[in-house]
Design a protein around this motif. Structure first.
Motif, short mmCIF file in Angstrom:
data_model
loop_
_atom_site.label_atom_id
_atom_site.label_comp_id
_atom_site.label_asym_id
_atom_site.label_seq_id
_atom_site.Cartn_x
_atom_site.Cartn_y
_atom_site.Cartn_z
N THR A 42 -7.14 -50.04 27.00
CA THR A 42 -6.77 -50.70 25.75
C THR A 42 -7.92 -50.63 24.76
O THR A 42 -7.73 -50.35 23.56
CB THR A 42 -6.39 -52.17 26.00
OG1 THR A 42 -5.23 -52.21 26.84
CG2 THR A 42 -6.08 -52.90 24.69
N ARG A 45 -8.16 -47.03 23.43
CA ARG A 45 -7.08 -46.75 22.48
C ARG A 45 -7.32 -47.45 21.15
O ARG A 45 -6.96 -46.93 20.09
CB ARG A 45 -5.74 -47.17 23.08
CG ARG A 45 -5.26 -46.25 24.19
CD ARG A 45 -4.11 -46.86 24.97
NE ARG A 45 -2.98 -47.19 24.13
CZ ARG A 45 -2.04 -46.32 23.74
NH1 ARG A 45 -2.13 -45.05 24.13
NH2 ARG A 45 -1.04 -46.68 22.98
N THR A 46 -7.95 -48.62 21.20
CA THR A 46 -8.27 -49.33 19.97
C THR A 46 -9.37 -48.61 19.20
O THR A 46 -9.29 -48.45 17.97
CB THR A 46 -8.70 -50.77 20.27
OG1 THR A 46 -7.67 -51.42 21.03
CG2 THR A 46 -8.93 -51.56 18.99
N ALA A 48 -9.84 -45.54 19.25
CA ALA A 48 -9.27 -44.28 18.77
C ALA A 48 -8.24 -44.49 17.67
O ALA A 48 -7.61 -43.53 17.23
CB ALA A 48 -8.63 -43.53 19.94
N ARG A 49 -8.05 -45.74 17.25
CA ARG A 49 -7.13 -46.07 16.15
C ARG A 49 -5.66 -46.02 16.55
O ARG A 49 -4.75 -45.95 15.71
CB ARG A 49 -7.38 -45.13 14.95
CG ARG A 49 -6.76 -45.58 13.62
CD ARG A 49 -7.10 -44.58 12.53
NE ARG A 49 -6.37 -44.83 11.29
CZ ARG A 49 -5.15 -44.35 11.04
NH1 ARG A 49 -4.56 -43.59 11.95
NH2 ARG A 49 -4.55 -44.61 9.90
N LEU A 50 -5.37 -46.06 17.84
CA LEU A 50 -3.98 -46.08 18.29
C LEU A 50 -3.43 -47.49 18.39
O LEU A 50 -2.21 -47.70 18.29
CB LEU A 50 -3.85 -45.38 19.65
CG LEU A 50 -4.17 -43.89 19.68
CD1 LEU A 50 -3.93 -43.32 21.07
CD2 LEU A 50 -3.35 -43.13 18.64
N LEU A 51 -4.31 -48.46 18.61
CA LEU A 51 -3.90 -49.86 18.67
C LEU A 51 -4.70 -50.63 17.61
O LEU A 51 -5.92 -50.52 17.56
CB LEU A 51 -4.18 -50.46 20.06
CG LEU A 51 -3.33 -49.95 21.21
CD1 LEU A 51 -3.85 -50.53 22.53
CD2 LEU A 51 -1.87 -50.33 21.01
N LYS A 52 -4.00 -51.39 16.81
CA LYS A 52 -4.68 -52.15 15.76
C LYS A 52 -4.99 -53.55 16.27
O LYS A 52 -4.10 -54.25 16.76
CB LYS A 52 -3.82 -52.24 14.50
CG LYS A 52 -4.56 -52.85 13.32
CD LYS A 52 -3.75 -52.73 12.04
CE LYS A 52 -4.54 -53.27 10.85
NZ LYS A 52 -3.80 -53.12 9.59
N THR A 70 -4.97 -40.87 8.98
CA THR A 70 -4.99 -40.27 10.31
C THR A 70 -5.70 -38.92 10.29
O THR A 70 -6.51 -38.61 11.17
CB THR A 70 -3.55 -40.08 10.83
OG1 THR A 70 -2.91 -41.36 10.90
CG2 THR A 70 -3.55 -39.45 12.22
N LEU A 79 -9.14 -37.65 20.77
CA LEU A 79 -8.76 -38.46 21.92
C LEU A 79 -7.98 -37.64 22.92
O LEU A 79 -7.04 -36.93 22.55
CB LEU A 79 -7.92 -39.66 21.48
CG LEU A 79 -7.28 -40.48 22.62
CD1 LEU A 79 -8.34 -41.24 23.40
CD2 LEU A 79 -6.21 -41.42 22.08
N PRO A 81 -5.73 -38.56 25.99
CA PRO A 81 -5.15 -39.70 26.70
C PRO A 81 -5.09 -39.49 28.21
O PRO A 81 -5.38 -38.39 28.72
CB PRO A 81 -3.74 -39.83 26.10
CG PRO A 81 -3.43 -38.45 25.61
CD PRO A 81 -4.74 -37.84 25.19
#
Length: 283
Positions: A42, A45-46, A48-52, A70, A79, A81
């Motif tokens: 988590t 991902r944060t 990497a700008r996938l989760l705000k 983006t 990134l 994954p």
């Protein structure tokens, strides 16, 4: 520089990360360790700008990453994954070409620089001879190298990887980690990754970040983080830490979980009394 300032992240009403502060130093290999569900992926991902985050912010070179486009962010940060997916019949070359998307021009088409970046990425990952082979026909290690080649074609200084050695045998794990270290040392890539193997994390990292219950428990050089006290706190495991006879980095030898009791699990190789005795001898 990548910086998380007092971030809180969750899924719906469930808070996974809370009041977390972290600075990723340029030019180093930083590895997140921690128990399942602690928030490692988590956090990645944060970053990497996938989760705000619901609170706090992530800064990339001093600017709020969530206020940037983006495409702009993708020119600085790549990134990989945990379980990337390529459609059937996509070749290695086609996959690597996708890394050039952030550099695309509306009218310019495919440039000589785009082609050069793809060829360089294929060569760096030793995939030139496999460039026209479908990705789904490759071995696990070859497939992972193809995905890393795609991120190299993206030409970013910052590379984030979520468990890049998952499902790979020991030989391919070492191969991938050797490649990442070479990218860091020779090509000056800043690398941030999540690993479950503590001993490989210690061997290949400049900085380790121990994540526990959604925040940073401790961070620093491997010898600071890989201690019996930290392993006990974040994994609930008693262990002995000795110097790795090959690399000289900390080597964790697990003994037993702290909550194990006699008769609870007949498959254990050591009963608690034996584990405690071994621990005392090691001390």
């Amino acid at each position: 520089m990548l910086l998380a300032e007092n971030i809180q992240v969750g899924y719906g009403s469930k808070i996974v990360i809370q009041e977390l502060n972290l600075t990723i130093a340029p030019g180093q290999i930083t590895t997140f360790i921690g128990a399942n569900g602690c928030g490692k992926s988590t956090l990645l991902r944060t970053l990497a700008r996938l989760l705000k985050p619901t609170a706090g912010t992530v800064l990339l070179d001093g600017r709020d990453i969530f206020k940037r486009s983006t495409r702009e962010v993708a020119k600085q940060l790549a990134l990989l994954p945990q379980t990337p997916y390529a459609p059937p019949e996509v070749t290695v070359r086609q996959l690597v070409r996708l890394g050039r998307y952030p550099h695309g021009r509306w009218l310019g088409g495919w440039s000589d620089r785009d082609e050069q970046a793809v060829q360089e990425a294929l060569a760096a990952m030793k995939l030139t001879d496999l460039a026209d082979q479908p990705v789904d026909t490759l071995s696990g290690g070859q497939r992972q190298r193809a995905w890393i080649a795609m991120t190299l074609a993206q030409e970013t200084d910052l590379l984030l990887l979520d468990e890049p050695t998952t499902y790979l045998d020991l030989s391919h794990q070492l191969d991938i980690l050797d490649i990442l270290r070479e990218l860091n040392r020779r090509h000056h890539k800043t690398i941030v990754m999540v690993l479950h193997d503590l001993n490989l994390a210690a061997r290949y990292s400049d900085v380790m970040v121990a994540v526990h219950q959604g925040t940073v428990y401790t961070q620093g050089k491997p010898e600071k983080v890989m201690t019996p006290e930290t392993i006990r706190a974040i994994f609930d495991v008693e262990c002995v830490v000795i110097p790795d006879p090959v690399a000289g980095t900390p080597l964790c030898i697990p003994i037993a979980t702290r909550n194990h009791e006699v008769g609870e699990d007949a498959g254990r190789t050591q009963e608690p009394a034996q584990a405690r005795h071994a621990l005392e001898l090691a001390r």
